[in-house]
Enzyme design. Structure first.
Site, PDB file in Angstrom:
ATOM      1  N   LYS A 102       0.873  -1.443  -0.064  1.00  0.00           N
ATOM      2  CA  LYS A 102       0.107   0.204  -0.326  1.00  0.00           C
ATOM      3  C   LYS A 102       0.875   0.916  -0.116  1.00  0.00           C
ATOM      4  O   LYS A 102       0.340   2.293  -0.606  1.00  0.00           O
ATOM      5  CB  LYS A 102      -0.684  -0.071   1.092  1.00  0.00           C
ATOM      6  CG  LYS A 102      -2.513  -1.052   1.147  1.00  0.00           C
ATOM      7  CD  LYS A 102      -2.672  -0.723   2.564  1.00  0.00           C
ATOM      8  CE  LYS A 102      -3.931  -2.850   2.039  1.00  0.00           C
ATOM      9  NZ  LYS A 102      -4.877  -2.849   3.751  1.00  0.00           N
ATOM     10  N   ASP A 157     -10.913   3.811   4.065  1.00  0.00           N
ATOM     11  CA  ASP A 157     -11.782   1.939   4.130  1.00  0.00           C
ATOM     12  C   ASP A 157     -12.916   2.005   4.369  1.00  0.00           C
ATOM     13  O   ASP A 157     -13.393   1.409   4.202  1.00  0.00           O
ATOM     14  CB  ASP A 157     -11.326   1.331   5.615  1.00  0.00           C
ATOM     15  CG  ASP A 157      -9.973   0.133   5.423  1.00  0.00           C
ATOM     16  OD1 ASP A 157      -9.719  -0.226   4.313  1.00  0.00           O
ATOM     17  OD2 ASP A 157      -9.104  -0.269   6.214  1.00  0.00           O
ATOM     18  N   GLN A 195      -4.770  -1.091   9.390  1.00  0.00           N
ATOM     19  CA  GLN A 195      -4.469  -2.255   9.064  1.00  0.00           C
ATOM     20  C   GLN A 195      -4.731  -3.352  10.474  1.00  0.00           C
ATOM     21  O   GLN A 195      -4.382  -3.640  10.828  1.00  0.00           O
ATOM     22  CB  GLN A 195      -3.139  -2.712   8.773  1.00  0.00           C
ATOM     23  CG  GLN A 195      -3.090  -4.097   8.335  1.00  0.00           C
ATOM     24  CD  GLN A 195      -3.576  -4.361   6.877  1.00  0.00           C
ATOM     25  OE1 GLN A 195      -4.063  -3.656   6.246  1.00  0.00           O
ATOM     26  NE2 GLN A 195      -3.908  -5.398   5.953  1.00  0.00           N
TER      27      GLN A 195
HETATM   28  N1  GUN Z   1      -6.167  -6.069   6.023  1.00  0.00           N
HETATM   29  C1  GUN Z   1      -7.474  -7.016   5.336  1.00  0.00           C
HETATM   30  N2  GUN Z   1      -7.831  -6.646   3.933  1.00  0.00           N
HETATM   31  C2  GUN Z   1      -7.525  -5.644   5.121  1.00  0.00           C
HETATM   32  C3  GUN Z   1      -8.538  -4.499   4.021  1.00  0.00           C
HETATM   33  O1  GUN Z   1      -9.077  -3.796   3.302  1.00  0.00           O
HETATM   34  N3  GUN Z   1      -7.933  -2.814   5.013  1.00  0.00           N
HETATM   35  C4  GUN Z   1      -8.022  -2.948   6.194  1.00  0.00           C
HETATM   36  N4  GUN Z   1      -7.846  -2.226   6.928  1.00  0.00           N
HETATM   37  N5  GUN Z   1      -7.064  -3.901   6.823  1.00  0.00           N
HETATM   38  C5  GUN Z   1      -6.965  -4.985   6.282  1.00  0.00           C
END
Ligand code: GUN
Length: 299
Positions: free
Chosen positions: A53, A120, A97
């Site tokens: 990311k 998100d 995350q």
């Molecule tokens: N962990 C796995 N996928 C995601 C996501 O799309 N967002 C977040 N914040 N954590 C994740």
């Protein structure tokens, strides 16, 4: 002929559009888009995702900030970091995350992110805007937003008359996916583990979206001939054919057999997966446009 969607290629086209939008914003307003990613603990898979990311944010020309906190971080420390990031004018998106270590409660943390920075799409304000059909005011969860790009590139903006079935009812995917399909005029069924005769329900779908986390559960005879099949599952299973102790990734759909029946299908890996990061970048630049008082681009 079945079309197998190349998620990497579609994601790359979204990323190109995000880069262009972010450059335009900087040119017109001097604002540089900023994304903060927070990770707690040392789970290797989560670190791999977060690293990807951050790299992609830089590639898009964003300010990219990563906060890596130790496993023993307290709820109060994490909450305090979110408050600092909320107050930072140079940051337009905040992502914490998930999953967090077991001693931390993720829900109050997610809900403490400013909704306009919640890239998100997990804040109740953003979930509520989507539920009330306000697609232009909030931020939509990245994976359903990415899956919807495939659906719209296949069927166009208006899904009137089409039956869509989503298998899975999670807040992160199934519910927002169902709402996006509904907003595009599809007739939507959200199926789940308590659904009676799931194969028969699926056979009614012109658009079938699987997000259950069960390797290769959706078989060829669940698929309506000519349907569009979107596979959101990512499951690691043993692959003795590749050698002892080897594994491979498969989706929730038995790809080889379903591809013989579907007209459009996404593979795993290389389908929905690459879209999640692309839509995170899209949400971040959208948040930056809104903060600058400019009409946000659509992706
Ligand atoms: N962990 C796995 N996928 C995601 C996501 O799309 N967002 C977040 N914040 N954590 C994740």
């Amino acid at each position: 002929m079945t079309t197998v969607i190349d998620g990497k290629q579609v994601a790359a086209s979204v990323i190109d559009a995000v880069k262009a939008a972010s450059e335009t914003l900087t040119k017109e307003t001097g604002v540089k888009t900023g994304l903060a990613v927070v990770i707690v603990g040392s789970d290797p898979a989560s670190h791999a995702y977060v690293g990807a990311k951050g790299r992609m944010a830089k590639e898009c020309g964003f300010t990219s900030v990563q906060h890596t906190l130790p496993e023993e971080t307290t709820q109060e420390e994490l909450a305090a970091l979110v408050q600092t990031l909320n107050a930072d004018e140079t940051l337009h998106g905040i992502l914490v995350q998930l999953p967090l270590p077991k001693h931390l409660n993720s829900e109050p943390i997610i809900q403490s992110i400013l909704p306009e920075k919640d890239v998100d799409g997990l804040h109740v304000v953003n979930a509520g805007k989507l539920a009330t059909g306000d697609l232009d005011g909030g931020l939509v969860s990245c994976t359903p937003a990415g899956a919807m790009v495939f659906v719209k590139r296949t069927h166009g903006e208006d899904l009137s008359g089409l039956n869509a079935v989503v298998i899975g009812r999670s807040n992160l995917f199934g519910k927002p996916m169902g709402q996006l399909l509904l907003a595009a005029n599809a007739t939507v069924t959200i199926a789940h583990s308590r659904t009676k005769d799931l194969p028969a329900v699926c056979r009614n779908a012109d658009i079938l979206v699987a997000a259950v986390g069960r390797p290769e559960m959706v078989k060829a005879d669940w698929v309506k001939p000519g349907a569009t099949v979107i596979d959101v599952g990512i499951n690691r299973i043993a692959a003795p054919e590749k050698g002892e102790g080897k594994s491979k990734l498969v989706g929730d759909v038995a790809f080889e057999e379903a591809a013989n029946v579907a007209s459009v299908i996404t593979p795993v890996p290389g389908g929905v997966g690459p879209m999640t990061i692309a839509m995170l970048m899209a949400n971040t630049v959208i948040a930056a446009y809104r903060k600058a008082g400019k009409k946000a681009p659509k992706f």
